[in-house]
Design a protein around this motif. Structure first.
Motif, PDB file in Angstrom:
ATOM      1  N   GLU A 132       0.847  -1.192   0.000  1.00  0.00           N
ATOM      2  CA  GLU A 132       0.000   0.000   0.000  1.00  0.00           C
ATOM      3  C   GLU A 132       0.884   1.243   0.000  1.00  0.00           C
ATOM      4  O   GLU A 132       1.883   1.319   0.709  1.00  0.00           O
ATOM      5  CB  GLU A 132      -0.902  -0.009   1.232  1.00  0.00           C
ATOM      6  CG  GLU A 132      -1.873   1.152   1.293  1.00  0.00           C
ATOM      7  CD  GLU A 132      -2.755   1.098   2.524  1.00  0.00           C
ATOM      8  OE1 GLU A 132      -3.738   0.341   2.509  1.00  0.00           O
ATOM      9  OE2 GLU A 132      -2.440   1.797   3.510  1.00  0.00           O
ATOM     10  N   ASN A 148      -0.745   8.455  -1.506  1.00  0.00           N
ATOM     11  CA  ASN A 148      -0.787   9.274  -2.707  1.00  0.00           C
ATOM     12  C   ASN A 148      -0.135  10.634  -2.477  1.00  0.00           C
ATOM     13  O   ASN A 148       0.166  11.016  -1.343  1.00  0.00           O
ATOM     14  CB  ASN A 148      -2.237   9.438  -3.172  1.00  0.00           C
ATOM     15  CG  ASN A 148      -2.843   8.118  -3.596  1.00  0.00           C
ATOM     16  OD1 ASN A 148      -2.154   7.244  -4.090  1.00  0.00           O
ATOM     17  ND2 ASN A 148      -4.142   7.974  -3.394  1.00  0.00           N
ATOM     18  N   ARG A 208      -3.381   3.920  -2.089  1.00  0.00           N
ATOM     19  CA  ARG A 208      -3.613   3.066  -3.250  1.00  0.00           C
ATOM     20  C   ARG A 208      -2.774   1.810  -3.112  1.00  0.00           C
ATOM     21  O   ARG A 208      -1.740   1.813  -2.441  1.00  0.00           O
ATOM     22  CB  ARG A 208      -3.253   3.779  -4.555  1.00  0.00           C
ATOM     23  CG  ARG A 208      -1.760   3.956  -4.779  1.00  0.00           C
ATOM     24  CD  ARG A 208      -1.482   4.737  -6.055  1.00  0.00           C
ATOM     25  NE  ARG A 208      -0.058   4.806  -6.380  1.00  0.00           N
ATOM     26  CZ  ARG A 208       0.793   5.688  -5.885  1.00  0.00           C
ATOM     27  NH1 ARG A 208       0.382   6.591  -5.011  1.00  0.00           N
ATOM     28  NH2 ARG A 208       2.068   5.676  -6.246  1.00  0.00           N
ATOM     29  N   GLN A 255      -1.601  -1.487  -5.816  1.00  0.00           N
ATOM     30  CA  GLN A 255      -1.694  -2.056  -7.160  1.00  0.00           C
ATOM     31  C   GLN A 255      -1.783  -3.570  -7.086  1.00  0.00           C
ATOM     32  O   GLN A 255      -1.075  -4.226  -6.318  1.00  0.00           O
ATOM     33  CB  GLN A 255      -0.483  -1.647  -7.993  1.00  0.00           C
ATOM     34  CG  GLN A 255      -0.578  -2.065  -9.453  1.00  0.00           C
ATOM     35  CD  GLN A 255       0.585  -1.554 -10.281  1.00  0.00           C
ATOM     36  OE1 GLN A 255       1.424  -0.787  -9.796  1.00  0.00           O
ATOM     37  NE2 GLN A 255       0.649  -1.985 -11.532  1.00  0.00           N
ATOM     38  N   THR A 299      -5.867  -1.255  -9.752  1.00  0.00           N
ATOM     39  CA  THR A 299      -5.420  -0.587  -8.525  1.00  0.00           C
ATOM     40  C   THR A 299      -6.639  -0.172  -7.715  1.00  0.00           C
ATOM     41  O   THR A 299      -7.620   0.325  -8.269  1.00  0.00           O
ATOM     42  CB  THR A 299      -4.563   0.644  -8.860  1.00  0.00           C
ATOM     43  OG1 THR A 299      -3.471   0.248  -9.700  1.00  0.00           O
ATOM     44  CG2 THR A 299      -4.007   1.274  -7.604  1.00  0.00           C
ATOM     45  N   TYR A 348      -8.092   2.394  -4.975  1.00  0.00           N
ATOM     46  CA  TYR A 348      -7.837   3.732  -4.423  1.00  0.00           C
ATOM     47  C   TYR A 348      -8.801   4.010  -3.277  1.00  0.00           C
ATOM     48  O   TYR A 348      -9.955   3.583  -3.303  1.00  0.00           O
ATOM     49  CB  TYR A 348      -8.027   4.801  -5.502  1.00  0.00           C
ATOM     50  CG  TYR A 348      -6.841   4.937  -6.433  1.00  0.00           C
ATOM     51  CD1 TYR A 348      -5.917   5.972  -6.278  1.00  0.00           C
ATOM     52  CD2 TYR A 348      -6.637   4.021  -7.458  1.00  0.00           C
ATOM     53  CE1 TYR A 348      -4.835   6.100  -7.119  1.00  0.00           C
ATOM     54  CE2 TYR A 348      -5.549   4.142  -8.305  1.00  0.00           C
ATOM     55  CZ  TYR A 348      -4.657   5.184  -8.137  1.00  0.00           C
ATOM     56  OH  TYR A 348      -3.574   5.300  -8.971  1.00  0.00           O
ATOM     57  N   SER A 403     -13.406   9.679  -1.732  1.00  0.00           N
ATOM     58  CA  SER A 403     -13.634   8.502  -2.576  1.00  0.00           C
ATOM     59  C   SER A 403     -14.897   7.712  -2.257  1.00  0.00           C
ATOM     60  O   SER A 403     -15.224   6.774  -2.989  1.00  0.00           O
ATOM     61  CB  SER A 403     -12.437   7.558  -2.484  1.00  0.00           C
ATOM     62  OG  SER A 403     -12.335   7.006  -1.188  1.00  0.00           O
ATOM     63  N   TRP A 422      -4.462  10.652 -13.111  1.00  0.00           N
ATOM     64  CA  TRP A 422      -4.913   9.807 -12.003  1.00  0.00           C
ATOM     65  C   TRP A 422      -5.697  10.625 -10.972  1.00  0.00           C
ATOM     66  O   TRP A 422      -6.397  11.553 -11.347  1.00  0.00           O
ATOM     67  CB  TRP A 422      -3.735   9.070 -11.381  1.00  0.00           C
ATOM     68  CG  TRP A 422      -3.115   8.072 -12.309  1.00  0.00           C
ATOM     69  CD1 TRP A 422      -3.531   6.799 -12.569  1.00  0.00           C
ATOM     70  CD2 TRP A 422      -1.957   8.271 -13.135  1.00  0.00           C
ATOM     71  NE1 TRP A 422      -2.720   6.186 -13.500  1.00  0.00           N
ATOM     72  CE2 TRP A 422      -1.748   7.062 -13.871  1.00  0.00           C
ATOM     73  CE3 TRP A 422      -1.089   9.345 -13.352  1.00  0.00           C
ATOM     74  CZ2 TRP A 422      -0.711   6.916 -14.769  1.00  0.00           C
ATOM     75  CZ3 TRP A 422      -0.054   9.191 -14.245  1.00  0.00           C
ATOM     76  CH2 TRP A 422       0.124   7.993 -14.941  1.00  0.00           C
ATOM     77  N   GLU A 423      -5.511  10.317  -9.698  1.00  0.00           N
ATOM     78  CA  GLU A 423      -6.344  10.965  -8.675  1.00  0.00           C
ATOM     79  C   GLU A 423      -6.008  12.445  -8.494  1.00  0.00           C
ATOM     80  O   GLU A 423      -6.814  13.208  -7.966  1.00  0.00           O
ATOM     81  CB  GLU A 423      -6.228  10.222  -7.338  1.00  0.00           C
ATOM     82  CG  GLU A 423      -4.989  10.526  -6.512  1.00  0.00           C
ATOM     83  CD  GLU A 423      -3.714   9.901  -7.048  1.00  0.00           C
ATOM     84  OE1 GLU A 423      -2.619  10.260  -6.557  1.00  0.00           O
ATOM     85  OE2 GLU A 423      -3.798   9.030  -7.943  1.00  0.00           O
ATOM     86  N   TYR A 464     -10.641  11.252  -7.446  1.00  0.00           N
ATOM     87  CA  TYR A 464     -10.736   9.869  -6.980  1.00  0.00           C
ATOM     88  C   TYR A 464     -11.987   9.178  -7.513  1.00  0.00           C
ATOM     89  O   TYR A 464     -13.023   9.822  -7.706  1.00  0.00           O
ATOM     90  CB  TYR A 464     -10.793   9.830  -5.453  1.00  0.00           C
ATOM     91  CG  TYR A 464      -9.455   9.980  -4.773  1.00  0.00           C
ATOM     92  CD1 TYR A 464      -8.713   8.863  -4.399  1.00  0.00           C
ATOM     93  CD2 TYR A 464      -8.929  11.235  -4.509  1.00  0.00           C
ATOM     94  CE1 TYR A 464      -7.479   8.989  -3.761  1.00  0.00           C
ATOM     95  CE2 TYR A 464      -7.694  11.382  -3.878  1.00  0.00           C
ATOM     96  CZ  TYR A 464      -6.978  10.262  -3.507  1.00  0.00           C
ATOM     97  OH  TYR A 464      -5.758  10.389  -2.896  1.00  0.00           O
TER      98      TYR A 464
END
Length: 325
Positions: free
Chosen positions: A100, A103, A110, A112, A117, A119, A125, A144-145, A151
């Protein structure tokens, strides 16, 4: 002697809190602080996964999963809860391929997995959600985020109307979608006759209700043609031609302009197409709005002069869609 050496190696199992932990799982567990770390005591022995490919231990504070290809990684908290809900390693996500991570905003997390992935953010979120496939690919192209979409706020959900899936995101209230191609004989979408991907947002400004961007997938990649649909308000049909700059800004105030895919010449063409639609969007008695209820902008249309774009002599021919003329 070989057997004795193997048993004495770091890969040998240890009895911890009455449970057996061994191999690379034991190495990872020790590196995380063992019993005094965030995982605490094991609550199972090391066990094989049902697919026979990997091994795992559950602990008070989470789990560690291992395969020869992915190595050993801990999974815990809300990300572990989501992974469990989806079916553990038997799900589309597969095994974790990393630990983990925090971010760049310093709050979100996040992790993977082989297939995508997960999040999570404490306030943005709405729980933990996986991002994968074409939606994940397009989302990544926007940062991305930390990009325009923010998110994920939902898992993917199936939508029969587009023969595909949608997923909601926190940034700008946008919805990203993927379709296998939703032409059904009643429509003639310029880019979604085959696989496509896109996003939409309810703009709800003075002149624009909604904007949707679609992108063709060709030869296995997000490429090809961009189609933009701007759905005006009644005020937009009546007054949007008084300021093309304001109209442009409102069109992309929630659904971000597809900058990763379009060059300056294409952008100039799109601007002139939008201006043309707004200029000639008068109401035809008994027929509704001239040009229909949406203004469709084609990313593959060549750039043209302003005279050609707006001169009524030429508009009679090209109808603001000069890629067809």
């Amino acid at each position: 002697m070989a057997a004795l050496t193997l048993q004495a190696s770091p890969a040998a199992a240890d009895n911890i809190c009455g449970r057996q932990v061994g191999g690379d799982i034991l190495i990872k567990y020790r590196a995380m602080g063992g019993e005094g770390g965030p995982l605490g005591c094991p609550v199972t022995d090391e066990l094989p996964t049902p697919d026979g490919r990997g091994r795992y231990n559950h602990f008070v504070g989470g789990s560690i999963y291992w395969t020869p290809e992915t190595q050993a990684h801990p999974v815990w908290g809300v990300i572990r809860d989501k992974w469990e809900l989806l079916g553990w390693e038997a799900s589309k996500l597969g095994y974790p391929v990393g630990d983990e991570l925090t971010n760049s905003d310093g709050r979100g997390k996040r992790q993977q997995f082989e297939g995508g992935t997960i999040y999570w953010h404490p306030t943005l979120s709405n729980g933990a959600h996986p991002v994968w496939g074409r939606i994940g690919e397009m989302w990544g192209q926007f940062g991305w985020e930390s990009g325009d979409f923010g998110y994920p706020t939902s898992d993917e959900f199936r939508v029969s109307e587009i023969k595909g899936v949608m997923q909601t995101f926190s940034g700008r209230g946008s919805t990203l979608w993927w379709s296998a191609g939703f032409d059904n004989g009643d429509t003639n979408h310029p880019v979604c006759k085959g696989e496509c991907v896109g996003y939409r947002a309810d703009t709800n400004t003075e002149w624009v209700q909604k904007t949707e961007i679609a992108r063709a997938i060709e030869n296995g990649t997000i490429s090809g043609n961009v189609d933009i649909s701007v759905i005006p308000t009644e005020e937009g049909f009546d007054s949007a031609d008084t300021s093309y700059d304001r109209l442009w800004e409102q069109s992309f105030s929630k659904a971000p302009y597809p900058r990763p895919w379009l060059n300056a010449e294409q952008g100039s063409s799109l601007y002139k197409q939008l201006a043309c639609h707004a200029r000639y969007a008068y109401t035809l008695p008994g027929w509704g709005h001239n040009g229909g209820d949406s203004w469709d902008l084609e990313g593959w249309a060549p750039d043209v002069s302003w005279d050609y774009a707006l001169n009524p002599i030429f508009v009679v021919n090209h109808a603001c869609n000069w890629y067809e003329s």
